[in-house]
Design a protein around this motif. Structure first.
Motif, short mmCIF file in Angstrom:
data_model
loop_
_atom_site.label_atom_id
_atom_site.label_comp_id
_atom_site.label_asym_id
_atom_site.label_seq_id
_atom_site.Cartn_x
_atom_site.Cartn_y
_atom_site.Cartn_z
N GLU A 82 39.15 -88.34 31.58
CA GLU A 82 40.13 -88.91 32.50
C GLU A 82 40.90 -87.87 33.30
OE1 GLU A 82 43.77 -92.18 32.35
OE2 GLU A 82 42.01 -92.36 31.05
N PHE A 83 41.10 -86.68 32.74
CA PHE A 83 42.03 -85.74 33.37
C PHE A 83 41.39 -84.42 33.81
CE2 PHE A 83 44.63 -88.52 30.77
CZ PHE A 83 45.62 -88.88 31.67
N ALA A 84 40.13 -84.20 33.52
CA ALA A 84 39.49 -82.95 33.90
C ALA A 84 38.41 -83.18 34.94
CB ALA A 84 38.89 -82.28 32.67
N GLN A 85 38.16 -82.14 35.70
CA GLN A 85 37.11 -82.18 36.71
C GLN A 85 36.08 -81.11 36.37
OE1 GLN A 85 39.58 -81.35 40.03
NE2 GLN A 85 40.39 -83.44 40.21
N GLY A 86 34.84 -81.53 36.13
CA GLY A 86 33.80 -80.56 35.79
C GLY A 86 33.96 -80.04 34.37
N PRO A 87 33.12 -79.09 33.98
CA PRO A 87 33.20 -78.52 32.62
C PRO A 87 34.53 -77.82 32.40
CG PRO A 87 31.09 -78.00 33.65
CD PRO A 87 31.96 -78.57 34.73
N VAL A 88 35.11 -78.01 31.22
CA VAL A 88 36.43 -77.46 30.92
C VAL A 88 36.33 -76.22 30.04
CG1 VAL A 88 37.39 -79.81 30.98
CG2 VAL A 88 36.83 -78.76 28.77
N ILE A 89 37.40 -75.46 30.06
CA ILE A 89 37.59 -74.41 29.06
C ILE A 89 38.58 -74.97 28.06
CG2 ILE A 89 38.45 -72.09 28.64
CD1 ILE A 89 37.65 -71.57 31.66
N PHE A 90 38.12 -75.15 26.84
CA PHE A 90 38.94 -75.80 25.81
C PHE A 90 39.59 -74.75 24.93
CE2 PHE A 90 39.39 -77.48 21.48
CZ PHE A 90 40.31 -78.49 21.74
N VAL A 91 40.90 -74.87 24.74
CA VAL A 91 41.65 -73.95 23.91
C VAL A 91 42.21 -74.74 22.73
CG1 VAL A 91 43.48 -72.20 23.85
CG2 VAL A 91 42.28 -72.69 26.01
N GLY A 92 41.72 -74.47 21.54
CA GLY A 92 42.13 -75.22 20.36
C GLY A 92 42.71 -74.32 19.29
N HIS A 93 43.89 -74.69 18.78
CA HIS A 93 44.50 -73.92 17.70
C HIS A 93 44.15 -74.53 16.35
CE1 HIS A 93 48.23 -73.10 15.08
NE2 HIS A 93 47.49 -72.01 15.06
N SER A 94 43.74 -73.68 15.42
CA SER A 94 43.52 -74.07 14.03
C SER A 94 42.53 -75.22 13.93
CB SER A 94 44.88 -74.40 13.39
OG SER A 94 44.80 -74.43 11.98
N VAL A 95 42.94 -76.35 13.37
CA VAL A 95 41.99 -77.46 13.18
C VAL A 95 41.47 -77.99 14.51
CG1 VAL A 95 43.80 -79.24 13.08
CG2 VAL A 95 41.61 -79.63 11.94
N SER A 96 42.24 -77.84 15.59
CA SER A 96 41.76 -78.31 16.89
C SER A 96 40.57 -77.50 17.39
CB SER A 96 42.88 -78.28 17.94
OG SER A 96 43.59 -79.49 17.94
N ALA A 97 40.39 -76.28 16.88
CA ALA A 97 39.20 -75.52 17.25
C ALA A 97 37.94 -76.24 16.78
CB ALA A 97 39.26 -74.11 16.66
N MET A 98 38.01 -76.82 15.58
CA MET A 98 36.86 -77.57 15.05
C MET A 98 36.73 -78.94 15.71
SD MET A 98 35.26 -75.53 13.08
CE MET A 98 35.83 -74.10 14.02
N ILE A 99 37.86 -79.53 16.09
CA ILE A 99 37.80 -80.77 16.87
C ILE A 99 37.07 -80.51 18.18
CG2 ILE A 99 39.21 -82.46 18.12
CD1 ILE A 99 41.33 -82.11 15.86
N GLY A 100 37.39 -79.40 18.83
CA GLY A 100 36.72 -79.04 20.06
C GLY A 100 35.25 -78.74 19.85
N LEU A 101 34.92 -78.10 18.73
CA LEU A 101 33.51 -77.83 18.42
C LEU A 101 32.73 -79.13 18.30
CD1 LEU A 101 32.05 -75.26 15.98
CD2 LEU A 101 31.51 -77.65 15.61
#
Length: 268
Positions: A82-101
């Motif tokens: 909904e909020f990004a255009q094209g491929p994103v660079i995802f920055v995740g701290h701690s458990v969010s790194a695995m959520i992003g994975l």
């Protein structure tokens, strides 16, 4: 309910590429206040609260959906859609790194790269793998959290933050932990500390930066070294910092590592 309302999504800046920032356990998007704004000069930046945290809509919390990190990964993909255009660079701290994975494995075309700040694919030691905790350690932590959440938060938050020269950050994290609904925090802690994503790590092909503190109670350096060996396309940068939140206690060093990584992706 809209995704924006559910996750309290905030968008700043503009640019051809979007950076999406996702916080860790017991935190909210305010934890990115030293990093995200400086990238809003070059990128479209998106910050949000995981459901159950910050100013997210607590009415959206579903104990069944969020009994696995994949429930949060589903939400992340909806935020990106909904909020990004094209491929994103995802920055995740701690458990969010695995959520992003997990999200990156499900929709690899949506991710240009991952920045993992203090990540751990598994917190529990297992054979040759060192996660930093024994199963007994984790069971004891979860039992204490279950019986006395506010007491656990008051004692653990300063230890997790570290940053002995910046005690106000430990106070801030304690207050953040204590603002979280205890029942949601207990479930999220169990989901986080019992998760094991080691089997998923080798499948993430996207360029990845691991930002690791030199002294981290939650994710020791050996975990970052494991990820460097196991991720197919990984850059590891260890920043001199005591604690699990270098984006708060060592933001300049964290930004330097991120800028180096972004340059390899063509963003200067």
């Amino acid at each position: 309910m809209s995704v924006e309302q559910r996750n309290n999504v905030k968008v700043l800046g503009s640019g051809p590429t979007t950076m999406v920032f996702s916080h860790g356990f017991g935190c909210d998007q305010n934890m990115w206040r030293f990093l995200a704004p400086q990238y809003a000069e070059r990128f479209r930046t998106v910050t949000f609260d995981l459901v159950g945290a910050g100013l997210s809509d607590l009415g959206a919390y579903d104990p069944v959906k969020y009994n696995h990190l994949s429930g949060y990964a589903d939400d992340l993909l909806e935020v990106i859609e909904e909020f990004a255009q094209g491929p994103v660079i995802f920055v995740g701290h701690s458990v969010s790194a695995m959520i992003g994975l997990l999200a990156g494995l499900r929709a690899p075309e949506r991710f240009a790269g991952h920045v993992m700040v203090g990540p751990s694919p598994c917190y529990i030691n297992d054979g040759d793998y060192v996660g930093g905790f024994t199963r007994e350690d984790i069971d004891s932590l979860l039992d204490t959290l279950e019986s006395n959440y506010l007491g656990w938060a008051s004692s653990m938050a300063p230890a997790i933050m570290g940053a002995p020269e910046q005690p106000e950050l430990g106070v801030e994290l304690t207050q953040s932990f204590c603002r979280t609904d205890p029942d949601i925090a207990k479930q999220f802690a169990r989901v986080t500390f019992l998760s094991d994503n080691r089997g998923d790590v080798p499948r993430l092909d996207a360029p990845t930066l691991v930002v690791q503190s030199s002294d981290d109670l939650i994710a020791p350096v050996v975990v970052g070294e494991y990820l460097q060996r196991t991720l197919p396309n990984c850059m590891l940068r260890v920043v001199e910092n005591v604690g699990h939140c270098p984006h708060l206690s060592a933001p300049c060093a964290s930004a330097d590592a991120m800028d180096e990584f972004l340059a390899t992706l063509g963003h200067r």
